[in-house]
Design a protein around this motif. Structure first.
Motif, PDB file in Angstrom:
ATOM      1  N   VAL B  82       0.839  -1.202   0.000  1.00 56.96           N
ATOM      2  CA  VAL B  82       0.000   0.000   0.000  1.00 56.96           C
ATOM      3  C   VAL B  82       0.873   1.250   0.000  1.00 56.96           C
ATOM      4  O   VAL B  82       0.574   2.241  -0.685  1.00 56.96           O
ATOM      5  CB  VAL B  82      -0.947  -0.009   1.224  1.00 56.96           C
ATOM      6  CG1 VAL B  82      -1.656   1.326   1.374  1.00 56.96           C
ATOM      7  CG2 VAL B  82      -1.959  -1.136   1.089  1.00 56.96           C
ATOM      8  N   ARG B  85       2.093   1.918  -3.367  1.00 59.16           N
ATOM      9  CA  ARG B  85       1.011   2.443  -4.200  1.00 59.16           C
ATOM     10  C   ARG B  85       0.765   3.924  -3.916  1.00 59.16           C
ATOM     11  O   ARG B  85       0.324   4.663  -4.799  1.00 59.16           O
ATOM     12  CB  ARG B  85      -0.274   1.635  -3.960  1.00 59.16           C
ATOM     13  CG  ARG B  85      -0.186   0.241  -4.566  1.00 59.16           C
ATOM     14  CD  ARG B  85      -1.364  -0.613  -4.187  1.00 59.16           C
ATOM     15  NE  ARG B  85      -1.286  -1.928  -4.841  1.00 59.16           N
ATOM     16  CZ  ARG B  85      -2.108  -2.930  -4.596  1.00 59.16           C
ATOM     17  NH1 ARG B  85      -3.084  -2.795  -3.709  1.00 59.16           N
ATOM     18  NH2 ARG B  85      -1.977  -4.078  -5.226  1.00 59.16           N
ATOM     19  N   ARG B  86       1.035   4.335  -2.683  1.00 59.53           N
ATOM     20  CA  ARG B  86       0.861   5.756  -2.360  1.00 59.53           C
ATOM     21  C   ARG B  86       1.868   6.619  -3.126  1.00 59.53           C
ATOM     22  O   ARG B  86       1.655   7.801  -3.297  1.00 59.53           O
ATOM     23  CB  ARG B  86       1.034   5.977  -0.855  1.00 59.53           C
ATOM     24  CG  ARG B  86      -0.133   5.440  -0.068  1.00 59.53           C
ATOM     25  CD  ARG B  86      -0.110   5.847   1.388  1.00 59.53           C
ATOM     26  NE  ARG B  86      -1.297   5.325   2.035  1.00 59.53           N
ATOM     27  CZ  ARG B  86      -1.307   4.497   3.066  1.00 59.53           C
ATOM     28  NH1 ARG B  86      -0.178   4.133   3.628  1.00 59.53           N
ATOM     29  NH2 ARG B  86      -2.447   4.067   3.575  1.00 59.53           N
ATOM     30  N   LEU B  88       2.959   5.854  -6.180  1.00 60.27           N
ATOM     31  CA  LEU B  88       2.941   5.325  -7.538  1.00 60.27           C
ATOM     32  C   LEU B  88       1.982   6.097  -8.451  1.00 60.27           C
ATOM     33  O   LEU B  88       0.901   6.506  -8.036  1.00 60.27           O
ATOM     34  CB  LEU B  88       2.488   3.857  -7.468  1.00 60.27           C
ATOM     35  CG  LEU B  88       2.311   3.079  -8.755  1.00 60.27           C
ATOM     36  CD1 LEU B  88       3.651   2.844  -9.440  1.00 60.27           C
ATOM     37  CD2 LEU B  88       1.641   1.740  -8.466  1.00 60.27           C
ATOM     38  N   LYS B 114      -6.338   7.999  -4.711  1.00 60.39           N
ATOM     39  CA  LYS B 114      -4.931   8.157  -4.348  1.00 60.39           C
ATOM     40  C   LYS B 114      -4.794   8.803  -2.967  1.00 60.39           C
ATOM     41  O   LYS B 114      -3.731   9.324  -2.623  1.00 60.39           O
ATOM     42  CB  LYS B 114      -4.217   8.994  -5.405  1.00 60.39           C
ATOM     43  CG  LYS B 114      -4.045   8.257  -6.732  1.00 60.39           C
ATOM     44  CD  LYS B 114      -3.078   8.984  -7.641  1.00 60.39           C
ATOM     45  CE  LYS B 114      -2.748   8.134  -8.864  1.00 60.39           C
ATOM     46  NZ  LYS B 114      -1.646   8.697  -9.647  1.00 60.39           N
ATOM     47  N   GLU B 115      -5.897   8.808  -2.256  1.00 63.65           N
ATOM     48  CA  GLU B 115      -5.928   9.276  -0.857  1.00 63.65           C
ATOM     49  C   GLU B 115      -5.609  10.752  -0.709  1.00 63.65           C
ATOM     50  O   GLU B 115      -5.087  11.174   0.315  1.00 63.65           O
ATOM     51  CB  GLU B 115      -4.967   8.450   0.011  1.00 63.65           C
ATOM     52  CG  GLU B 115      -5.373   6.986   0.123  1.00 63.65           C
ATOM     53  CD  GLU B 115      -4.442   6.190   1.018  1.00 63.65           C
ATOM     54  OE1 GLU B 115      -3.284   6.601   1.185  1.00 63.65           O
ATOM     55  OE2 GLU B 115      -4.892   5.150   1.544  1.00 63.65           O
TER      56      GLU B 115
END
Lengths: 566, 292
Positions: B82, B85-86, B88, B114-115
């Motif tokens: 994760v 991915r943050r 990416l 993407k938060e």
């Protein structure tokens, strides 16, 4: 990212999805369709809250169907539109996205509440009787949410749009085929739509429908569907364990709710209902106005003025009243068979005996019987119902008896025909003056779709007349009431064109003569100084050998209708 | 693992012994690779394993064997995956679109995924990537109304959201016209923060123009890793021009000046040698791998 940040992500995503859901043309169309369905279900009948709340819920079912389809489309969007790989590369997991999808169902709540609010406002504006059943209304909202959760559960596994359509279709079928099951099992389907017994109740019946348990069932199903959706997308073993636990609890709650709904209606409630049906005097509130007795169930007191109006309109023009009194009374016509599930045979036999005994003494010619739930809320239907009451009052006033051949339950049942009797025209004239229906509506009763209407009386074809609302069942005794003739109506219509004072004078001057069933239409016309209207100019003669009657016993082999003779 | 610990890890991507099978097909076969900050071009014919390698780097696919490490994080670990991915940005080779979304709404939606939870920052990010991809005037347009090139730019825009440290672009210039390709090169070259960028392409001139490093992947294996100049040099002395086609050459094609360009191991006597390009080096490698 902190847990607060994760919650914020879920909220933002849920807000975005809710916005898409609310602005979805599918949901908008569903909302309109559900509103239309509720409107049609309401019809023109006076709304009773214990029935109307359930009808609003059926509208919620329609909304639920489209929310299910829309939620399935949303949950399967990424995979269906070739973005699964991209979504996988995001830090927000599939499980989190599913949580957000489930939370986004809150976006369907405004549509559901709008439907409920608008329908409730219409119900209230139309003079609804009783108080809103909050639990039933809340169940409608939960039904929409549960449908959406089911759509998400389907969408997480099947992304093809047809999957949502099939899911919605399955839900619709469960609701519309509930008549295939009997007894309390009908409540197990998400929403039972064919609940016409509710409209015949004189008030709320405890345990019918089992609203609280049904709400619990729908909530359980919503959680179960949400759990399934999360289980499909959850990555962690620990999360799956928690979801399995939640699923088991939801399933248990759903089963418990189902068991609660299968319980019979409490005996005390059915006892009371049988009493309300059989012993009218013990439960109804009776008042006397203008020497007419009105007996209504407690919830229906507000109907009194609208009932008095047509009755008083006739009485005001009646030269003299009959010696026997007239009573206007509500009756229950519902079939208790569908309500006695789960009770012992002895108990059911006892209730049936009570009802049988009551029926034997019911329905006399000195009362106008109003079935509960069939009185219209307004509009032309109310005018028709008023005319029916006025005409029955007038027939009582001119002493046309409620005679018939056969049993009302048999196919050979036929009411008497006041053939060529002046008193019939007088009764119709009185009813027309009391309620003032449109001439076109009155005239329309002479034929139906180009077909001749008539009865066989003394081997003669007698053209008959169908007055406004005659077949709508506003009165329970309409089957016993005399069958109006076309000739009687035509003479009455001619009388309406005369000055009322002149007609009243002619009638009052020889009232006893006009009440005699031997006094003919022609004699009344002569007394009024008008030519007797010819039926042949308005109603073509029937084809040879054809007789189209009003009852089931029609056709050349039909039995002869009796003449109203006393 | 807390965020502080994660941020002090080494800032590179390492791949060791990576393998991935699809049934009987070996898509990746013991790939070893180190990616530094800057742009790395990935060259290879169709079926060479480029897309598989990029999807593994993007944590979308799991390898059958070998290790991957991005910024010292192991994608096999759930929490670290994760975290990767943050950081990416990913543009898959075949990206579908939510056709009924508007461009801005789609980017806003991706930004949430993407938060990027701060609404103002999200709006700024959406505006930024719309500007760098030249889509500002199409922000309110439905995606279904966009041309293929515009959709590709939208795909690049979504990958750029959040300023990723690792940007993986699978054939990003496919569908772009020459002007857009130039703009794209400028865009990648000017990205702030010196991210690790991996892009696969069939356009050797794209690689030559913007990639300090190039990797040639053939039949699931790395056959070359170095600078574009080094790749070009591998063909030095093996590329020549002629007026006629040479049947002994491995590869021959006619250029815009109507002269033939040949690549081969045996250069004819008196042949006019020409300066090799990245494409020449790549084609020679590709031919050699095919001959084995």
């Amino acid at each position: 990212m902190t847990s607060a940040g994760g919650a914020r992500t879920v909220l933002d995503l849920a807000r975005a999805e809710a916005s898409l859901l609310v602005r979805s043309l599918l949901v908008l169309a569903g909302l309109l369709a559900s509103g239309a369905v509720v409107w049609v279900l309401f019809g023109s009948v006076q709304p009773l809250w214990w029935n109307a709340a359930w009808q609003i819920g059926f509208g919620q079912l329609i909304l639920g169907l489209v929310v299910l389809a829309a939620a399935q489309l949303a949950a399967g969007r990424a995979r269906r539109e070739g973005m699964a790989d991209l979504y996988t590369s995001f830090p927000v997991t599939a499980g989190t996205r599913t949580v957000a999808h489930l939370a986004s169902l809150a976006g369907a709540a405004p549509a559901s509440l709008l439907l409920t609010g608008a329908a409730a406002a219409v119900v209230q504006a139309r003079g609804a009787i009783g108080t809103p059943a909050i639990t039933v209304l809340a169940s409608g909202l939960v039904l929409v949410i549960a449908s959406g959760a089911a759509g998400i559960a389907i969408g997480t596994r099947f992304s093809h749009p047809l999957a949502g359509v099939l899911g919605a279709l399955a839900l619709f079928i469960t609701a519309t085929t509930s008549h295939l099951v009997s007894g309390a099992a009908i409540w197990l389907v998400p929403w039972e739509w064919n609940q016409d017994q509710l409209s015949g109740l004189p008030g709320p019946l405890a345990g019918y429908p089992p609203a609280g348990a049904h709400l619990l069932e729908l909530a359980g199903l919503a959680v179960l569907a949400g759990t399934v959706a999360l289980a499909v997308t959850a990555g962690h073993v620990r999360a799956r364990g928690a979801l399995a636990t939640a699923g088991i609890v939801a399933l248990a709650v759903t089963c418990l709710a189902g068991a609660l709904q299968l319980r019979p209606i409490p005996t005390a409630g059915l006892d009371h209902l049988v009493t309300e049906t059989a012993s009218l005097a013990s439960v109804q509130h009776c008042t006397t106005a203008n020497d007419i007795r009105y007996c209504l169930y407690p919830e229906f007191g507000r109907d009194l003025p609208s009932l008095e109006e047509p009755v008083n309109g006739v009485l005001a023009r009646l030269p003299a009243r009959p010696s026997h009194p007239l009573r206007v009374q509500q009756v229950l016509t519902l079939d208790l068979t569908d309500l006695t599930y789960g009770h012992s045979k002895d108990q059911i036999s006892q209730w049936r005996a009570q009802l049988r005994n009551a029926r034997a003494s019911a329905l006399t010619d000195t009362a106008i019987y109003l079935p509960v739930g069939s009185w219209p809320a307004g509009g032309s239907q109310l005018t028709d119902a008023n005319f029916a009451v006025a005409l029955t009052t007038a027939e009582w006033g001119v002493r046309i008896p409620a005679q018939a051949t056969g049993n009302p339950a048999s196919e050979q049942f036929l009411p008497c025909v006041p053939l060529n009797q002046a008193r019939e025209a007088i009764a119709i004239w009185l009813a027309i003056l009391a309620t003032r229906p449109s001439a076109g509506e009155l005239q329309a009763g002479l034929s139906s779709g180009g077909h001749y209407l008539g009865d066989e009386v003394s081997n003669t074809f007698v053209p008959t007349w169908t007055y406004p609302g005659m077949t709508a069942g506003y009165l329970a005794s309409s089957g016993f009431a005399p069958q109006p003739t076309a000739a009687g109506y035509l003479l009455a219509a001619a009388m309406v064109s005369l000055p009322q004072q002149k007609v009243s004078h002619v009638l009052a001057s020889a009232w006893g003569r006009w009440l005699n069933w031997h006094t003919t239409d022609a004699q009344l016309a002569a007394a009024l100084g008008i030519p007797m209207p010819s039926i042949s100019t308005l109603v073509p003669p029937p084809p040879p050998g054809q007789t189209t009657g009003h009852g089931p016993g029609t056709g050349p082999q039909s039995p002869q209708s009796p003449l109203c003779t006393s | 693992m807390d965020e502080t610990t994660l941020s002090v890890r080494t800032a590179a991507v390492r791949v060791h012994g990576l393998s991935r099978r699809y049934g009987s097909t070996r898509a990746l076969d013991g790939v070893d690779l180190t990616l530094e900050r800057g742009i790395t071009g990935l060259l290879g014919p169709n079926g060479a394993g480029k897309t598989t390698l990029l999807s593994v780097l993007a944590t979308v696919s799991e390898p059958d064997g070998g290790q991957v490490s991005a910024f010292g994080l192991d994608p096999a670990d759930g929490a670290e995956r994760v975290e990767i991915r943050r950081r990416l940005g990913y543009l898959p080779q075949e990206l579908g679109y939510h056709r009924h979304f508007t461009v801005a709404a789609f980017l806003d939606y991706v930004a949430i995924l993407k938060e990027i939870t701060d609404r103002r920052r999200r709006a700024e990010e959406v505006a930024r990537v719309l500007a760098v991809t030249g889509l500002e005037d199409r922000a309110r347009a439905r995606i279904r109304t966009l041309s293929g090139g515009m959709r590709q730019r939208l795909g690049i825009a979504q990958a750029l959201l959040g300023g990723p440290e690792l940007l993986i672009l699978d054939e990003p210039t496919a569908g772009l016209d020459p002007e857009q390709r130039l703009r794209f090169r400028e865009l990648l070259s000017g990205l702030a923060g010196d991210p690790v960028i991996v892009l696969s392409t069939h356009q050797a001139d794209d690689i030559a123009a913007i990639c300090p490093k190039v990797v040639v992947l053939l039949r699931g294996q790395v056959h070359f890793a170095g600078t574009p100049a080094e790749l070009a040099v591998t063909a030095a002395g093996r590329v020549w021009g002629a007026d006629e086609r040479d049947p002994h050459a491995h590869l021959s094609w006619r250029g815009g000046d109507s002269r033939w360009r040949h690549i081969g191991d045996e250069v004819p006597d008196g042949a006019e040698l020409v300066t090799p390009t990245v494409e020449d080096g790549y084609l020679l490698l590709s031919h050699a791998a095919g001959a084995r």
